[in-house]
Design an enzyme around this catalytic site. Structure first.
Site, mmCIF file in Angstrom:
data_model
loop_
_atom_site.group_PDB
_atom_site.id
_atom_site.type_symbol
_atom_site.label_atom_id
_atom_site.label_comp_id
_atom_site.label_asym_id
_atom_site.label_seq_id
_atom_site.Cartn_x
_atom_site.Cartn_y
_atom_site.Cartn_z
ATOM 1 N N GLU A 81 3.117 0.977 -1.866
ATOM 2 C CA GLU A 81 4.457 1.561 -1.762
ATOM 3 C C GLU A 81 5.012 1.450 -0.331
ATOM 4 O OE1 GLU A 81 4.019 5.501 -3.562
ATOM 5 O OE2 GLU A 81 4.496 4.612 -5.499
ATOM 6 N N ASP A 99 0.015 6.497 -12.847
ATOM 7 C CA ASP A 99 0.376 7.409 -11.752
ATOM 8 C C ASP A 99 0.518 8.847 -12.241
ATOM 9 O OD1 ASP A 99 1.184 8.525 -9.419
ATOM 10 O OD2 ASP A 99 3.168 7.622 -9.379
ATOM 11 N N GLU A 111 4.162 16.985 -10.288
ATOM 12 C CA GLU A 111 5.227 15.997 -10.103
ATOM 13 C C GLU A 111 5.805 15.533 -11.436
ATOM 14 O OE1 GLU A 111 3.962 12.502 -7.976
ATOM 15 O OE2 GLU A 111 5.836 11.440 -8.345
HETATM 16 C C1 GCV Z 1 2.604 10.107 -1.689
HETATM 17 C C2 GCV Z 1 3.646 8.469 -6.577
HETATM 18 C C3 GCV Z 1 4.492 9.567 -5.991
HETATM 19 C C4 GCV Z 1 4.654 9.395 -4.496
HETATM 20 C C5 GCV Z 1 3.258 9.335 -3.862
HETATM 21 C C6 GCV Z 1 2.488 8.192 -4.502
HETATM 22 C C7 GCV Z 1 1.056 8.118 -4.005
HETATM 23 O O1 GCV Z 1 4.305 7.252 -6.509
HETATM 24 O O2 GCV Z 1 5.725 9.581 -6.628
HETATM 25 O O3 GCV Z 1 5.383 10.484 -3.998
HETATM 26 O O4 GCV Z 1 3.323 9.177 -2.478
HETATM 27 O O5 GCV Z 1 2.433 8.379 -5.895
HETATM 28 O O6 GCV Z 1 0.200 8.670 -4.679
HETATM 29 O O7 GCV Z 1 0.817 7.518 -2.979
#
Ligand code: GCV
Length: 604
Positions: A294, A367, A395
């Protein structure tokens, strides 16, 4: 989501609880409230908690004795004394066999004719864990007349990962600002100590303070002094501090032209950073790293592998016995199936990581969805230390609304049979660490809603003992937090046990995933509302078309089933074997497909 929970049950249970719980409480005391026991228990319990005797002195012995005094004082109305008399609780170091390094034994015994309770452990931290276990028995009214139990953690490293940013915000946090007040630190506010108490009470022994989307400044002397103050405050409670490290820190802080892990200047920079950290924090746990994921920097930027990057950091920490926790949460826009990407990248690296590296894998291959099959890397990287990463903060599970008790979800993944190398090998026995993305923030009740405290509690208890039934954990938490009134406990536990399944049915039933808008992850939102549509939209995951719905991951589709051990993969690929829970995760089915009578589970 609340509408999916029997609302009458909720109102009834809470009315009962309000009637019995002490007033003017604000949730701060968590499951460590220690309200008075009912009269029928008082005399028997009091005769077994007349005094606390420390047979050795250490900061951990001292906080143990003080917790016992506080707990017993609350539960029984009289704080225990200090002399060795009938009914004393005796804290002892002892060479125990069979309870592991951090385990303990609780034993009813006699010393010179006096009846006592021994809390014994090899290491001082075990004595503290034993004391919390003893208190739990009283708190849940399950203290047996004669005690003779030993217990120890099944998983050595049990951590909370905080996604806290240095500006006080929390990524995916729904419980107020960060718990760490960087402006006030190194001054230690009392809630920092209470946080450590709460963690120790459920056996958590490590915490990563900052977001995996890391800010390199956490490694500057200014922040490290503050981190050291936290580590000092937590040491008696057995909580080691870890930090998320930004892979490009040698560029940002060290002004080097590169962060290439094979460049000697980069290695030297990390080595001297590690030395600096250990001078301040001699028991520093190590680094957590999100690399080439990411948009985060990582070794692949320099044509190096994840193993090259992790091993370079591991080399810097090894002289200090520190650990690198390297995340396997990676995906990119190429490829036919995001669910396969972490396996494809990491499986070839099995056996190539240094001994002080742990590869941290999310519970499922996408995820933190309300339900996913277990990640195929569990059981498939047998020459690498592995950690399971779960998400305590909700989340994708309603965030800070409604109730979703996640003990059921974690039991499901921890007990999932990898069949690797043979059937009967649950995920829990393939890992050396378990990490939960924390749901704790600066809210007075820590987690934003009182019910979310249950997920913090359950995470710790399951990390200690993955075989603990989720219902038992819910029952313990309800008794310790709310009341021992049987009717109330029954209602609360019933609500909790059905809540995650209700969330799944509401948002991503039958193995669907990611049916929420990509910007906020609050679901359901199974439509594409962005123009132009981003790749990772709900339709990418549900594959809905004129013929049917679901992601074909069998050999006729992406063949992700082949990443699992053959017995498991065969079952997932077979419509007669796969559970309805994962139906549309693995199969694209016609709209006319007939469900079995056993669905949906939450309505049974
Ligand atoms: C910390 C998902 C979440 C992100 C998070 C990512 C990760 O994509 O939406 O907020 O980033 O996972 O676990 O690195």
């Amino acid at each position: 989501m609340l509408s999916t929970i029997p609302v009458r049950l909720l109102i009834g249970a809470l009315a009962l609880v309000v009637a019995t719980a002490a007033s003017a409480e604000d949730g701060y005391d968590l499951w460590l409230r220690y309200p008075p026991v009912e009269t029928q228990w008082r005399a028997a319990y009091a005769s077994r908690a007349t005094a606390v005797v420390e047979t050795a002195r250490s900061p951990t012995f001292d906080v143990t004795a003080s917790e016992l005094r506080r707990g017993i004082g609350g539960l029984l109305g009289t704080a225990p004394q200090t002399g060795a008399i009938d009914g004393a609780i005796v804290l002892q170091r002892s060479r125990l066999k069979g309870a592991g390094d951090e385990g303990y034994c609780l034993k009813s015994a006699r010393i010179e004719g006096h009846p006592v309770t021994l809390i014994r452990a090899k290491r001082d931290i075990g004595v503290l864990y034993g004391a919390f276990a003893f208190l739990r028995l009283m708190q849940t009214r399950t203290l047996p007349a004669h005690l003779d139990v030993c217990d120890g953690p099944a998983i050595p490293l049990r951590m909370l990962d905080h996604w806290d940013n240095l500006d006080g915000t929390v990524e995916r946090g729904y419980a107020g600002p960060s718990l760490w007040n960087w402006a006030r630190l190194p001054a230690i506010d009392p809630h920092l100590v209470d946080y450590a108490r709460a963690n120790a009470s459920v056996g958590i022994n490590g915490a990563v303070l900052n977001n995996v989307n890391a800010d390199a400044r956490i490694l500057t002397p200014e922040f490290l002094r503050k981190v050291a103050a936290i580590a000092d405050a937590w040491r008696p409670y057995g909580i080691r501090v870890y930090l998320s490290a930004r892979f490009s820190a040698p560029i940002e802080l060290g002004h080097l032209p590169t962060a290439d892990p094979l460049d000697p200047r980069v290695r030297r920079w990390w080595q001297s950073k590690a030395d600096e950290i250990y001078r301040l924090i001699p028991d520093f746990g190590g680094f957590l790293v999100k690399a080439n994921s990411e948009g985060q920097p990582g070794p692949q930027t320099y044509g190096r592998s994840h193993a090259d990057g992790a091993n370079m950091l591991a080399g810097a920490l090894a002289p200090h016995r520190g650990t690198v926790i390297w995340r396997a949460f990676v995906y990119s826009t190429g490829g036919d199936d995001r669910a396969k990407q972490a396996y494809d990248e990491f499986k070839p690296l099995d056996g190539k990581f240094a001994d002080n590296v742990i590869v941290q894998i999310k519970n499922g291959p996408i995820d933190f969805q309300p339900r996913e099959p277990f990640h195929p890397l569990f059981g498939q990287m047998r020459r690498t230390h592995l950690a399971l990463e779960a998400q305590i903060t909700r989340e994708y599970l309603g965030q800070n609304t409604g109730i979703a008790y996640l003990g059921t979800m974690w039991s499901e993944v921890l007990s999932a049979d990898t069949c690797a190398p043979r059937c009967g090998t649950p995920v829990s026995s393939t890992i050396t660490a378990v990490a939960g993305v924390s749901n704790v923030g600066g809210a007075r009740n820590w987690t934003g809603s009182d019910f979310d405290q249950a997920n913090w509690y359950a995470f710790g208890r399951l990390a200690w003992n993955p075989r603990l039934p989720a219902r038992q954990t819910a029952d313990e938490w309800a008794r310790m937090t709310w009341t021992n009134d049987p009717r109330s406990v029954r209602s609360i536990v019933t609500m909790m046990m059905g809540s995650r399944e209700a969330a799944v049915d509401y948002m991503t039933p039958l193995g669907l995933a990611h049916q929420m808008a990509s910007d906020h992850h609050y679901g359901p939102g199974p439509w594409v509302n962005d123009q132009p549509a981003p790749l990772w939209n709900p339709i990418y995951y549900n594959r809905a078309d004129a013929q049917g719905i679901g992601f074909d991951r069998t050999p006729t589709g992406s063949n992700a089933v082949a990443q699992y051990e053959s017995d498991v993969g065969r079952c997932f690929a077979d419509l007669h074997c796969v559970s309805d829970d994962y139906l549309l995760w693995f199969h694209h089915l016609p709209w006319t497909h007939r469900m079995t009578a056993a669905w949906p589970k939450s309505q049974q």
